[in-house]
Design a protein around this motif. Structure first.
Motif, PDB file in Angstrom:
ATOM      1  N   UNK A 260      72.326  20.494   9.468  1.00 46.48           N
ATOM      2  CA  UNK A 260      73.730  20.232  10.130  1.00 46.48           C
ATOM      3  C   UNK A 260      73.279  19.217  11.085  1.00 46.48           C
ATOM      4  N   UNK A 261      74.355  19.003  11.964  1.00 48.45           N
ATOM      5  CA  UNK A 261      74.234  17.793  12.926  1.00 48.45           C
ATOM      6  C   UNK A 261      73.573  18.289  13.984  1.00 48.45           C
ATOM      7  N   UNK A 262      72.645  17.193  14.770  1.00 53.42           N
ATOM      8  CA  UNK A 262      71.987  17.593  15.860  1.00 53.42           C
ATOM      9  C   UNK A 262      72.842  17.250  16.935  1.00 53.42           C
ATOM     10  N   UNK A 263      72.804  18.416  17.975  1.00 51.08           N
ATOM     11  CA  UNK A 263      73.547  17.921  19.195  1.00 51.08           C
ATOM     12  C   UNK A 263      72.676  16.803  20.063  1.00 51.08           C
ATOM     13  N   UNK A 264      73.410  15.732  20.397  1.00 55.35           N
ATOM     14  CA  UNK A 264      72.346  14.699  21.030  1.00 55.35           C
ATOM     15  C   UNK A 264      71.565  15.511  22.405  1.00 55.35           C
ATOM     16  N   UNK A 265      71.993  16.240  22.872  1.00 55.92           N
ATOM     17  CA  UNK A 265      71.625  16.771  24.192  1.00 55.92           C
ATOM     18  C   UNK A 265      70.149  17.203  23.736  1.00 55.92           C
ATOM     19  N   UNK A 266      70.174  17.683  22.496  1.00 57.44           N
ATOM     20  CA  UNK A 266      68.526  18.386  22.126  1.00 57.44           C
ATOM     21  C   UNK A 266      67.667  17.185  21.927  1.00 57.44           C
ATOM     22  N   UNK A 267      68.028  15.799  21.924  1.00 55.30           N
ATOM     23  CA  UNK A 267      67.293  14.838  21.563  1.00 55.30           C
ATOM     24  C   UNK A 267      66.746  14.076  22.801  1.00 55.30           C
ATOM     25  N   UNK A 268      67.224  14.465  24.177  1.00 58.99           N
ATOM     26  CA  UNK A 268      67.019  13.552  25.210  1.00 58.99           C
ATOM     27  C   UNK A 268      65.439  13.394  25.597  1.00 58.99           C
TER      28      UNK A 268
END
Length: 1008
Positions: A263-271
């Motif tokens: 699935x797509x990754x929520x950008x917030x998880x990559x901060x």
């Protein structure tokens, strides 16, 4: 291997000269950068990436194939000098060369199609080589420690840095063109000349460690060929379908069930992730379960590392029965998971995917899928996170399957597992319970104890299941099938098993139930718990169900209880008929009559005047006992006898003649004994008195033999009863003492109840045995009535048992015989001779102490030939013949033992200290000494001998001194003093004629 050389027109297609110039310029301008590059490269090559050489090269090969949207085939070749890894896929590009030379930047896309990180993985080649090269169909480059050192040494600004680092340079920063093409059939090859022999050993070791996890983590990789010293040692091919991967490694074939999700990754998880990693747009998770050919999960292959694959093997241990492959963020060493929001998110996705795998495999392959439920033990922090989350989610998923309807998932809050002694029951037993209880789990889904511990369904023991079944409306045939299904279980686990009865009731206490008899079925009116024939099963007998034949039913405690129930006359008649019909069906013989009477004695039967009495107390009309009974004795209604038949009534215990009955271990309680025999309390009082037991209520009779019917005989008919008394069983019941175990554990004998009863019955024309004497023993004359027994009756043992006095000795050994005899002696209306009295006292003196009676207040003493009564305080037991002259009228001949029994003074006490005065010492003739060696040698002669103011012929003092006033007195004195009292007449003769002493000695040889 044939080496192909490219055309010289493409001598440097990637512009390596410009790369080298830019890097040298940077180092020249900033020597510190030179040191940083050298240090970083050394860290990668010798640290975290050293043992990842083969993994990184295979990953790069798979990425190249993915970029070309093609399958990846890889060749690994090892010879004495180098390692070559060749692959198909996208050829080397200028950007790729730049990525390799930049050390910290990657040219790979970040759309999920490649797995590398920043290009640093290539630095692992330095673990074995100082001269690595990349040869591709688009051109080639190589790196060289020697060439790089030469360029650096030529720069004055860097020469000092080189010396400080002992000549170590960052090899991978300066690419050089390479003119050699890759092997035929491959697009790119990494060629690594070995630094030394140790490098070759490491390369071999790392190649041998290639396992299934790499092929599962690199989906593009479909073929791997390993050649060592020109010998093909390994060929691995991979076949992939939607959910399965088959890895053929030579003769080994490994099947894997693979469940992928992404699935797509929520950008917030990559901060918190590095900049280039933040470009990633999606995540992916795969679980790979090793399976057998039939799809069953099996253990991980031993060659597969039980670690997280991200997607290639990491150093995170993960001890689960499946491999986890996912895009987890790793730290710079690519060994461990980098914690943070992205990791937490992926742990959740991995757990969800694992539970999906469980559910899907459960649906497709059945209960064996539950072997994948992970146990709670952990091997590391990351393993603990994954495992805990899987277990939480698995509890929410209906993984177990029920039986009704079959195969339907059962939610945890409704699941019921039926167990016996903590072991899951068989499917047959569970199916039976499922007919009554919702949510019963198919036992085939309960094999995994780990899964059951995790899911925590309701555990239902067989005993609890029995509670549920008790109230269910189930046909008897169902119960039979159920018993068959549980028949192999331990009997202790089947306590409380319900049982359906004839009539429709379902009860629990199986030991009070009867198996149906094949020949007859008792009517419901009896109230007995008879098991329905359609439900009967051998298991019930093993659990304690009683045989249901008539004999067993008649002897049951249930029937005994039913016998005492109050019923209306009509109900009582039907009940009695049913019981007696059972007696008839049982076919008892005469030997069973006593036992039956004991069992059925309380059965109510109709008698005259519409009364109902216990069968044990009722007489059969026209019977021998009815002929001698009181006129108002209970006689069974003739009409009732005609309806049921006299044979069954007789067998059941109706009184026909005197009958014996036995009771075992009967408490000597007055009320209890009163229920068993007429005047039972009085017999207990008699036993209590004879045993001198203050607490007879705690005593019991081991075997209580009774004779029924004695209490109905009319007083004037006893002479007709003698033939009944001598019948062997009745005689035995009369003469056998009752053994009583006292409260303190002693075992003592007591008169039998029948013997006690008959002792007061007017058996001898109105005279009772206790008042009677039979025989010619004159000793008891005047004390008992002399009676005559019926003609031909000579059973003295029976006479003694009923209380007839046949001799003094027999009388005294009766429990109350001594007391009775003393009582009769103390009766002033009786005439007793002195001879009788002496014999009676001699017998009393021999009586054992435990039979001694209480001492009388008046005693009979000799008075000439007659006797008289005196107050016991005036009486004296005369212990020596010469004392008699001093106690005339109050003396009783006897010894110390008789005095103790009667508690009287002895004559020794009365004459104590009496010593005659004077006397002339004389020598006893020598003839007397020869004939009586124990006689005194002297005596004192008196003309007149006075003792206590009374003239006597002789006296012997306590010191054995003989005093005599006459020759006859001397003979008596010497006889007493020498202990030969019975020879006093012989001694008198010797005094008269001493010459006959030798003759007397010779004749003594003929004494008996």
């Amino acid at each position: 291997m044939k080496i192909r050389v490219r055309n010289s027109d493409t001598a440097d297609p990637f512009g390596t000269e410009q790369f080298r110039a830019r890097v040298i310029e940077t180092w020249r301008a900033t020597p510190a950068r030179f040191r940083e590059d050298a240090n970083s490269e050394e860290d990668f090559a010798r640290g975290g990436y050293r043992d990842r050489l083969v993994v990184e090269l295979l990953q790069n090969a798979a990425d190249a194939a993915a970029l070309a949207n093609a399958a990846s085939r890889v060749l690994i070749r090892i010879d004495a000098n180098s390692l070559v890894v060749a692959n198909t896929g996208q050829p080397l590009t200028r950007d790729g060369v730049g990525s390799l030379a930049s050390l910290r930047a990657s040219s790979k896309h970040h759309d999920g199609s490649t797995a590398g990180r920043f290009g640093v993985g290539f630095s692992s080649v330095l673990s074995i080589s100082d001269e690595p090269a990349l040869r591709s169909s688009s051109g080639g480059v190589h790196f060289s420690r020697t060439k790089t050192r030469g360029l650096v040494d030529a720069e004055p600004a860097l020469a000092s840095q080189l010396r400080q680092r002992d000549g170590h340079v960052p090899i991978l920063r300066l690419p050089f063109p390479d003119q050699v093409a890759p092997p035929n059939g491959y697009d790119t090859a990494v060629v690594l000349p070995f630094r030394n022999g140790e490098a070759r050993h490491l390369a071999l070791e790392l190649v041998n460690e290639i396992d299934d996890g790499l092929f599962l983590g690199l989906p593009a990789l479909v073929e791997l060929t390993v050649v060592v010293d020109d010998r093909k040692v390994r060929v691995v091919t991979v076949e992939r379908s939607a959910e399965t991967v088959t890895i053929v490694d030579g003769d080994d074939v490994a099947g894997w069930y693979v469940k992928a999700s992404n699935g797509d990754i929520d950008p917030a998880l990559l901060l918190d992730r590095p900049t280039e990693e933040r470009r990633r747009g999606n995540w992916s998770i795969s679980w790979a379960v090793p399976v057998a050919e039939d799809g069953r999960p099996i253990a991980l292959p031993s060659r597969t590392s039980a670690v997280l694959h991200a997607p290639t093997p990491s150093a995170e241990p993960l001890d689960l029965p499946a491999l986890l492959l996912g895009s987890f963020p790793l730290d710079s060493s690519r060994r461990h998971v980098a914690t943070g929001p992205l990791c937490t998110f992926l742990v959740q996705q991995a757990a969800l995917a694992y539970v999906d795998v469980l559910a899907e495999l459960a649906e497709s392959i059945g209960p064996i899928a539950l072997d994948l439920v992970p146990p709670p033990a952990i091997v590391g922090a990351f393993d603990g996170q994954i495992r805990a989350r899987i277990r939480e989610l698995a509890r929410e998923r209906p993984l177990l399957r029920g039986l009704v309807p079959e195969g339907v998932p059962v939610p945890r809050d409704r699941a019921v597992v039926v167990e016996s002694a903590s072991v899951v029951v068989t499917p047959e037993v569970a199916a039976a319970v499922a007919a009554v209880i919702d949510g019963v789990v198919d036992p085939r889904w309960c094999a995994s104890r780990v899964a059951l511990t995790l899911i925590e369904p309701r555990r239902l023991s067989l005993a609890d299941a029995f509670d549920e079944l008790l109230g269910a409306s189930l046909p008897p045939a169902w119960w039979h099938s159920f018993y068959e299904s549980i028949s192999q279980y331990e009997l202790s686990s089947l306590e409380g098993l319900p049982v359906p009865l004839v009539g429709g009731r379902v009860v629990r206490n199986i030991r009070e139930c009867f198996l149906p008899d094949s020949d007859a079925e008792p009517p419901l009116v009896l109230g007995l718990r008879v098991i329905d024939p359609a439900a009967a099963h051998p298991l019930l007998r093993r659990l304690g169900a009683q045989p249901g034949d008539p004999a067993a039913l008649l002897g049951s405690d249930q029937l005994r209880r039913e016998l005492t129930q109050q019923r209306s006359p009509d109900e009582a008649r039907d009940f009695a008929k049913s019981v007696l019909r059972l007696v008839e069906d049982a076919g008892f013989d005469d030997d069973d009559r006593s036992t039956l009477a004991t069992c059925l004695g309380q059965l109510s039967v109709p008698v005259q005047e519409d009364e109902w009495v216990a069968l044990a107390d009722a007489l059969l009309p026209g019977s021998a006992l009815a002929e001698v009974a009181f006129p108002d004795a209970w006689v069974i209604d003739a009409q009732f006898v005609a309806e049921v038949g006299s044979e069954a009534i007789v067998q059941a215990g109706a009184l026909v003649e005197l009958a014996t009955r036995v009771q075992h271990d009967v408490l000597l309680d007055r009320e209890v004994i009163d229920d068993l025999m007429a005047d039972g309390a009085a017999w207990v009082d008699f036993v209590e008195a004879s045993l001198d037991d203050d607490d007879i209520g705690s005593s019991f009779a081991n075997d209580l033999l009774l004779v029924a019917g004695l209490d109905v005989v009319a007083d004037d008919n006893w002479s007709r009863v003698w033939p009944m008394l001598v019948r062997p069983d009745v005689r035995e019941a009369i003469i056998r003492p009752t053994i009583v175990t006292t409260g303190d554990g002693r075992r003592v004998s007591a008169t039998s109840p029948a013997g006690w009863w008959l002792s007061e019955a007017p058996l001898f024309d109105g005279t009772s045995p206790r008042q009677a004497q039979v025989g010619a023993d004159d000793t008891l004359g005047g004390l008992f009535a002399s009676v005559v027994t019926p003609a031909g009756f000579t059973d003295r043992e029976l006479l003694r048992a009923i209380g007839v006095a046949t001799s003094v000795e027999d009388l005294l050994f009766r429990p109350d015989g001594a007391a009775d005899l003393l009582s009769r002696l103390g009766d002033s209306d009786r005439s007793v001779s002195s001879t009788q009295l002496a014999a009676i006292y001699r017998a009393l003196a021999d009586l054992p102490e435990h039979l001694w009676p209480d001492p009388p207040k008046h005693v009979r003493v000799a008075h000439g030939e007659a006797t008289q009564l005196v107050d016991a305080s005036d009486a004296v037991v005369v212990v020596a013949p010469h004392h008699a002259a001093l106690v005339v009228g109050s003396g009783i001949p006897g010894g110390e033992r008789l005095a103790e029994l009667l508690e009287l003074r002895t004559s020794d006490e009365v004459v104590a200290g009496y010593v005659p005065a004077g006397g002339i010492t004389r020598t006893v003739p020598a003839a007397i000494g020869r004939a009586f060696p124990g006689s005194p040698s002297t005596y004192l002669e008196h003309d007149e001998l006075i003792v206590a103011s009374k003239p006597v012929e002789w006296w012997v003092t306590n010191e054995n001194v003989v005093h005599a006033a006459t020759m006859d007195g001397l003979a008596r004195g010497l006889a007493w003093a020498s202990g030969a009292w019975s020879a006093r007449w012989e001694l008198a003769g010797l005094l008269a004629d001493g010459d006959r002493a030798d003759e007397a000695l010779n004749e003594r040889a003929f004494d008996a």
